[in-house]
Design an enzyme around this catalytic site. Structure first.
Site, mmCIF file in Angstrom:
data_model
loop_
_atom_site.group_PDB
_atom_site.id
_atom_site.type_symbol
_atom_site.label_atom_id
_atom_site.label_comp_id
_atom_site.label_asym_id
_atom_site.label_seq_id
_atom_site.Cartn_x
_atom_site.Cartn_y
_atom_site.Cartn_z
ATOM 1 N N SER A 76 0.809 -1.224 0.000
ATOM 2 C CA SER A 76 0.000 0.000 0.000
ATOM 3 C C SER A 76 0.841 1.273 0.000
ATOM 4 O O SER A 76 0.370 2.319 -0.469
ATOM 5 C CB SER A 76 -0.931 0.002 1.218
ATOM 6 O OG SER A 76 -0.185 -0.158 2.411
ATOM 7 N N GLY A 114 -2.297 -4.081 0.970
ATOM 8 C CA GLY A 114 -2.468 -5.310 1.736
ATOM 9 C C GLY A 114 -1.513 -6.426 1.335
ATOM 10 O O GLY A 114 -1.555 -7.510 1.922
ATOM 11 N N ASN A 142 3.532 -5.577 5.871
ATOM 12 C CA ASN A 142 2.304 -6.274 6.284
ATOM 13 C C ASN A 142 2.608 -7.614 6.957
ATOM 14 O O ASN A 142 1.839 -8.062 7.808
ATOM 15 C CB ASN A 142 1.384 -6.483 5.074
ATOM 16 C CG ASN A 142 0.757 -5.182 4.601
ATOM 17 O OD1 ASN A 142 0.306 -4.368 5.401
ATOM 18 N ND2 ASN A 142 0.745 -4.968 3.301
ATOM 19 N N ASP A 225 -4.747 6.748 10.009
ATOM 20 C CA ASP A 225 -4.391 5.420 10.522
ATOM 21 C C ASP A 225 -2.989 5.386 11.115
ATOM 22 O O ASP A 225 -2.587 4.408 11.742
ATOM 23 C CB ASP A 225 -4.529 4.360 9.434
ATOM 24 C CG ASP A 225 -3.664 4.642 8.210
ATOM 25 O OD1 ASP A 225 -2.766 5.500 8.279
ATOM 26 O OD2 ASP A 225 -3.897 4.012 7.160
ATOM 27 N N HIS A 228 -0.062 5.117 6.770
ATOM 28 C CA HIS A 228 0.104 5.474 5.360
ATOM 29 C C HIS A 228 0.384 6.967 5.198
ATOM 30 O O HIS A 228 -0.352 7.799 5.746
ATOM 31 C CB HIS A 228 -1.138 5.080 4.566
ATOM 32 C CG HIS A 228 -1.402 3.611 4.587
ATOM 33 N ND1 HIS A 228 -2.290 3.036 5.475
ATOM 34 C CD2 HIS A 228 -0.892 2.605 3.835
ATOM 35 C CE1 HIS A 228 -2.321 1.727 5.271
ATOM 36 N NE2 HIS A 228 -1.477 1.442 4.293
#
Length: 251
Positions: A76, A114, A142, A225, A228
């Site tokens: 991402s 993801g 991830n 979040d 990012h």
């Protein structure tokens, strides 16, 4: 002059005029033939000259500079998750920097939100169906956030590196390192960080120690979040990647 003489002169005048007119008509076809002949001659000359010019043009070699590909293969972070426009993601910003240099490189964003190292491993063969000059590998974050075994992450990344090198020895691989937040545990985060440094050294890769340098953990440069980057954050990421990429592009 007597009237008889006048009558004789008048009677001869029409015949004289007619003869002169016929003589003039006789010369008209000849004149037209000459004129048309000259036109055809000039046209033929022009056609011959055009063919000669065309032949000369065809003999001149045309220089073509093949556009080389820089492929950003990641998750991402590379994909530009959460941005309104993917042109604000760091791969597109790299393209702007490259264009400013006037070199023939195109940047392809092959990021997938993801994506794990295992996911990258599964799709690498499809990605390598194209010729790639520089391969920017940004994967593993991830894995760490999900607590995947570090040995598995390292094995998957090594697999991707091997496949790229086997596909083309001329492809330059740039490995982008990643770090985890401290809440994942000190031992785990330390070993996770070392995976990238070891892989870069063992495989003699170009190396970015931490792709989120000066961005990670800074609230104002990350989305809500906290993971990012924002538009401004991606600008900093692009500069970090560019420090390693710029010398390679110039070469």
């Amino acid at each position: 002059m007597s009237m008889a003489q006048n009558k004789q002169l008048i009677s001869k005048s029409p015949n004289s005029c007619i003869k002169k007119f016929l003589k003039f008509c006789y010369f008209i076809p000849s004149f037209l033939m000459c004129a048309c002949g000259n036109g055809k001659s000039e046209t033929a000359t022009q056609n011959v000259q055009a063919k000669e010019d065309s032949a000369q043009t065809e003999q001149i070699p045309v220089a073509t500079n093949k556009i080389k590909t820089i492929l950003c293969f990641g998750d991402s972070i590379t994909a530009g998750y959460g941005l309104d426009d993917t042109n604000d993601a760091f791969p597109a910003l790299l393209q702007q920097k490259i264009d400013s240099l006037g070199v023939n490189y195109t940047v392809i964003n092959s990021g997938l939100s993801g994506e794990t190292s295992a996911g990258g491993k599964s799709r690498i063969d499809w990605i390598l169906k194209q010729d790639i000059a520089i391969f920017v590998l940004e994967l593993g974050a991830n894995d760490g956030l999900r607590g995947v075994a570090l040995s598995e992450t390292r094995s998957n990344l090594q697999f991707i590196i091997d496949v790229v090198q086997q596909k083309s020895e001329d492809t330059t691989i740039v490995l982008a390192g990643m770090e985890l937040p401290p809440n994942m545990g000190q031992a785990y985060t330390k070993e996770f960080r070392q995976i990238y440094a070891v892989l870069a050294q063992e495989n003699q890769l170009e190396f970015i120690p931490f792709i989120l340098k000066d961005v990670g953990g800074i609230a104002s440069l990350n989305q809500s979040d906290g993971i990012h980057p924002t538009v401004k954050g991606h600008q900093i990421v692009a500069n970090t990647v560019w420090e390693v990429l710029k010398p390679l592009v110039k070469e």
